[in-house]
Design a protein around this motif. Sequence first.
Motif, PDB file in Angstrom:
ATOM      1  N   LEU A  29       7.371  27.629  -5.113  1.00 37.51           N
ATOM      2  CA  LEU A  29       7.364  26.161  -5.085  1.00 37.51           C
ATOM      3  C   LEU A  29       6.336  25.589  -6.052  1.00 37.51           C
ATOM      4  N   LEU A  30       5.215  26.292  -6.173  1.00 39.02           N
ATOM      5  CA  LEU A  30       4.133  25.793  -7.022  1.00 39.02           C
ATOM      6  C   LEU A  30       4.283  26.165  -8.494  1.00 39.02           C
ATOM      7  N   TRP A  31       4.827  27.376  -8.759  1.00 41.26           N
ATOM      8  CA  TRP A  31       4.772  27.873 -10.131  1.00 41.26           C
ATOM      9  C   TRP A  31       6.091  28.351 -10.735  1.00 41.26           C
ATOM     10  N   PHE A  32       6.784  29.290 -10.080  1.00 44.82           N
ATOM     11  CA  PHE A  32       7.852  29.971 -10.832  1.00 44.82           C
ATOM     12  C   PHE A  32       9.275  29.461 -10.607  1.00 44.82           C
ATOM     13  N   ASP A  33       9.512  28.595  -9.634  1.00 41.96           N
ATOM     14  CA  ASP A  33      10.880  28.149  -9.371  1.00 41.96           C
ATOM     15  C   ASP A  33      11.551  27.529 -10.598  1.00 41.96           C
ATOM     16  N   VAL A  34      10.892  26.569 -11.223  1.00 43.29           N
ATOM     17  CA  VAL A  34      11.501  25.864 -12.352  1.00 43.29           C
ATOM     18  C   VAL A  34      11.714  26.774 -13.558  1.00 43.29           C
ATOM     19  N   PRO A  35      10.684  27.508 -14.028  1.00 41.13           N
ATOM     20  CA  PRO A  35      10.917  28.349 -15.214  1.00 41.13           C
ATOM     21  C   PRO A  35      11.946  29.450 -14.984  1.00 41.13           C
ATOM     22  N   VAL A  36      11.949  30.056 -13.792  1.00 38.61           N
ATOM     23  CA  VAL A  36      12.930  31.110 -13.517  1.00 38.61           C
ATOM     24  C   VAL A  36      14.338  30.515 -13.458  1.00 38.61           C
ATOM     25  N   LEU A  37      14.473  29.364 -12.813  1.00 45.55           N
ATOM     26  CA  LEU A  37      15.777  28.706 -12.766  1.00 45.55           C
ATOM     27  C   LEU A  37      16.297  28.418 -14.169  1.00 45.55           C
ATOM     28  N   MET A  38      15.484  27.817 -15.009  1.00 47.47           N
ATOM     29  CA  MET A  38      15.929  27.443 -16.347  1.00 47.47           C
ATOM     30  C   MET A  38      16.264  28.669 -17.191  1.00 47.47           C
ATOM     31  N   PHE A  39      15.516  29.758 -16.981  1.00 46.15           N
ATOM     32  CA  PHE A  39      15.821  30.993 -17.701  1.00 46.15           C
ATOM     33  C   PHE A  39      17.172  31.556 -17.266  1.00 46.15           C
ATOM     34  N   MET A  40      17.407  31.612 -15.952  1.00 45.59           N
ATOM     35  CA  MET A  40      18.645  32.215 -15.439  1.00 45.59           C
ATOM     36  C   MET A  40      19.859  31.336 -15.690  1.00 45.59           C
ATOM     37  N   ARG A  41      19.660  30.039 -15.824  1.00 51.56           N
ATOM     38  CA  ARG A  41      20.793  29.150 -16.108  1.00 51.56           C
ATOM     39  C   ARG A  41      21.436  29.455 -17.459  1.00 51.56           C
TER      40      ARG A  41
END
Length: 231
Positions: A29-41
């Motif tokens: 929630l604090l760090w990796f959700d957004v970057p991992v999501l955008m990478f996997m998209r």
Amino acid sequence: MFLTSDNKMRWLRLLVGAVVMAAVIGAGLLWFDVPVLMFMRQFDCRFWRVLSVIFDDKIWAGAFALAILGLYIKKTVKSDFRCRECRNGFSLRSFFCDFWQKTKNSNVFFIFCSILATGVVIEVLKIALGRARPILFEMVGLTGFFPPSFEWVFNSMPSGHTAISFAALVMMGMLAPRFKVPAWGLAILIGVARVCVGDHWPTDVLLGAFIGMVMADITKWGLARMSLCQK
């Protein structure tokens, strides 16, 4: 994972696992959700979308509901066994008693109960947490929790597809150990698909997987204990 081969729950290990998962979710929630999501998209493709459709949580539930009903009908046709209460005449209670007696020891029943129990937990959490789905982030930059909510777009956490798939496939792996590796592999692929198609955040999938595993263990442990108590 938390259940021994002789059907004993490792409650301490489960507690430690829950604490670790909570820490991972917090980090996401604090760090990796957004970057991992955008990478996997970037890897969104027809394969992941087909996988998501085929292993929809409603399809899991419907398929095994039909399977358990088919098993009950088959045993009813082949056998006239009924419990003492059922011989006294038809009633809803007698039907469930007869259904229980004819299906309780089948693998299909164990899998169906695992799916059902997990589904209840998942739906309660989705409503209670009210997390915004990634589509809102991609469209208008909105993230966060808006509880309680019955709206699909605010029911992101945990992932229902992932939780139900893990509940079913982990149970299959416990009932048929030789299929454990491919069952777990398929469950992981389903979880990955939910992020790649943009329907869930990585932490939604991680929490869903954890709940599915735990509910499969608890379901098998509980049903086995009930069967022993009634012998």
